[in-house]
Design a protein around this motif. Structure first.
Motif, PDB file in Angstrom:
ATOM      1  N   SER A 290       0.796  -1.338   0.184  1.00 15.52           N
ATOM      2  CA  SER A 290      -0.032  -0.115   0.056  1.00 15.52           C
ATOM      3  C   SER A 290       1.295   1.142  -0.059  1.00 15.52           C
ATOM      4  CB  SER A 290      -0.832   0.351   1.321  1.00 15.52           C
ATOM      5  OG  SER A 290      -0.173   0.167   2.313  1.00 15.52           O
ATOM      6  N   TYR A 291       0.357   2.405  -0.150  1.00 13.05           N
ATOM      7  CA  TYR A 291       0.889   3.886   0.116  1.00 13.05           C
ATOM      8  C   TYR A 291       1.669   3.483   1.032  1.00 13.05           C
ATOM      9  CZ  TYR A 291      -0.634   4.859  -4.725  1.00 13.05           C
ATOM     10  OH  TYR A 291      -1.480   5.135  -6.414  1.00 13.05           O
TER      11      TYR A 291
ATOM     12  N   GLU B 195       1.406   6.232   3.930  1.00 14.15           N
ATOM     13  CA  GLU B 195       0.804   7.589   4.733  1.00 14.15           C
ATOM     14  C   GLU B 195       1.415   8.230   5.234  1.00 14.15           C
ATOM     15  OE1 GLU B 195      -2.508   8.130   3.675  1.00 14.15           O
ATOM     16  OE2 GLU B 195      -2.642   5.908   2.640  1.00 14.15           O
TER      17      GLU B 195
ATOM     18  N   PHE C 278       1.584  11.950   2.006  1.00 17.50           N
ATOM     19  CA  PHE C 278       0.599  11.943   1.307  1.00 17.50           C
ATOM     20  C   PHE C 278       0.348  13.333   1.435  1.00 17.50           C
ATOM     21  CE2 PHE C 278      -3.863  12.376   2.118  1.00 17.50           C
ATOM     22  CZ  PHE C 278      -4.095  12.205   0.291  1.00 17.50           C
TER      23      PHE C 278
ATOM     24  N   GLN D 223       0.280  10.939  -3.534  1.00 17.75           N
ATOM     25  CA  GLN D 223       1.231  10.465  -2.296  1.00 17.75           C
ATOM     26  C   GLN D 223       2.237   9.530  -3.302  1.00 17.75           C
ATOM     27  OE1 GLN D 223      -2.823   7.804  -1.490  1.00 17.75           O
ATOM     28  NE2 GLN D 223      -1.628   7.839   0.537  1.00 17.75           N
TER      29      GLN D 223
END
Length: 430
Positions: free
Chosen positions: A126-127, A129, A132, A250
């Motif tokens: 996943s990115y 966070e 961001f 992101q």
């Protein structure tokens, strides 16, 4: 001649009579002995007290009379009182060595060592966070130009996103130049520049104003970081308010890899060196873990912990949404270990069958800590060097159950617990 014949006849008759007498005596002796033997055996058999009958395949079920087993097509076996006395000691049972040899009974010593743990868990990319950003104008205006970008496009730091005009920024620039020309104080001049920063005017445009002393009417908003555009829906000619989002970006390096692991192994996780990450898209590519953490909450449904790893991704080989696998290899501190197959878990208690120095099979209740790779760590109930039955233990366990050794074991455990509780109760009463 006649007298000789009479003598022979008399001898023959005497011999026949003697033989008959002897035969009758022998017959009478053996008949009496046989009757005596049969009577003795019957008496011996009748003297043996039967405690109960049982099916050896289901030893926990006892019957009060002989007959066919309701479980298997076989006769019930009697359990005699003298067998109980002969085969059962105060702490265990004895079993015919030939029988245990035929069943391939094996024992292994309780040893001390680390419990090795290795397992692979499904994970996902996943990115990150922490990387961001949301790009906003922070002042009302209108869009002069939108650069050819859309959701999913990669951008570099400093890449232009939109050109726009902001009337408030133009007015503030005029005030700044007026103060400079009329000899305004340094505090007043700096106050105007700070107001421009708070209103969202890019720092590069503010520095240009200071150096050129010319009013700018068109401004370009740029990407503040390298990354991927995840939101971008403005168009040329649109009005824009201070709350409008110009773009969401992101970062791609590093990314996060997350996996769920059983809460029971949290105590084994110590550092990032225990983890290895693989992805099907790049099966032979190694990845570097820069940080890791166990999130503070547990999934109430699956009783799992969430592990989050920060993984370097300079070439952006890891794409958010990819499947990955997290391999965990670790080991515990040294503890008492037995083969997992030596453990009998009934759901209400856990026990093993040990062998004492006299060859008796002794059931012992244990407390299990954890198990992995065919070994079980024991918290209490055994000592290092004791021998536990690892093969054929259900025969021994059944015999211990039939003979009452398990009941005695439970009684001893209950007595020990009661004895331990008595001082506490006495203290409480005072």
């Amino acid at each position: 001649m006649a007298s000789l014949t009479i003598k022979n006849t008399a001898l023959i008759l005497a011999s026949m009579i003697a033989g008959g007498v002897i035969s009758v005596g022998i017959y009478t002796y053996y008949s009496s002995a046989k009757i005596t033997a049969e009577t003795g055996l019957t008496s011996q058999k009748e003297d043996r007290k039967v405690l109960f009958w049982y099916d050896p395949m289901y030893p926990n079920t006892r019957f009060d009379k002989p007959g066919k087993s309701p479980f298997m097509d076989m006769d019930l076996i009697p359990k005699y009182a003298d067998e109980e006395t002969a085969s059962v000691s105060a702490t265990g049972v004895r079993i015919d060595p030939t029988q245990t040899q035929n069943l391939g009974l094996k024992t292994e010593p309780v040893r001390r060592g680390p419990l090795h743990y290795a397992q692979t868990f499904p994970a996902n990319v996943s990115y990150n966070e922490y990387q961001f950003v949301i790009v906003q104008a922070r002042s009302a205006g209108f869009i002069e130009k939108v650069y050819p970008l859309t959701v999913g496009d990669k951008v570099k730091q400093g890449a232009p996103l939109i050109d726009l005009t902001i009337p408030d920024w133009v007015e503030a620039q005029s005030e700044y130049l007026l103060l400079r020309e009329t000899g305004g104080s340094a505090t007043q001049v700096e106050g105007i520049l700070e107001r421009l920063r708070l209103a969202g005017m890019p720092e590069a445009d503010i520095q240009r104003l200071i150096s050129t002393r010319k009013i700018q009417t068109r401004f370009t908003l740029k990407a503040p970081i390298d990354g991927v555009i995840t939101a971008f829906d403005l168009r040329t000619g649109m009005n824009i308010s201070k709350d409008n989002v110009v773009a969401k970006i992101q970062g791609m390096d590093p990314v996060w890899v997350s996996a769920s692991v059983p809460e029971s192994i949290a105590w084994l996780i110590k550092d990032a060196s225990q983890f290895t990450i693989t992805v099907p898209a790049w099966p032979d590519k190694p990845f570097t873990i820069s940080k890791w953490s166990i999130l503070p909450s547990v999934d109430a449904t699956t009783r799992t912990l969430q592990i989050r790893l920060q993984v370097d991704n300079p070439d952006e080989a890891l794409k958010p949404g990819m499947n990955a696998y997290l391999q965990l290899k670790t080991q515990s501190e040294p503890m008492l270990l037995i083969p997992s197959k030596a453990l009998i878990d009934t759901g209400t208690e856990q026990r093993v069958i040990t062998v004492d120095n006299d060859g008796r099979f002794v059931p012992k209740q244990v407390t299990v800590f954890h198990d992995s790779q065919g070994l079980t760590a024991i918290r209490s109930g055994l000592t290092e060097g004791e021998k536990v039955v690892s093969s054929g233990l259900f025969l021994i366990d059944s015999e211990a159950n039939i003979s009452g050794a398990l009941d005695r074991m439970r009684a001893q455990n209950s007595g020990a617990q009661d004895a331990a509780a008595m001082p506490a109760q006495a203290t409480h009463s005072h």
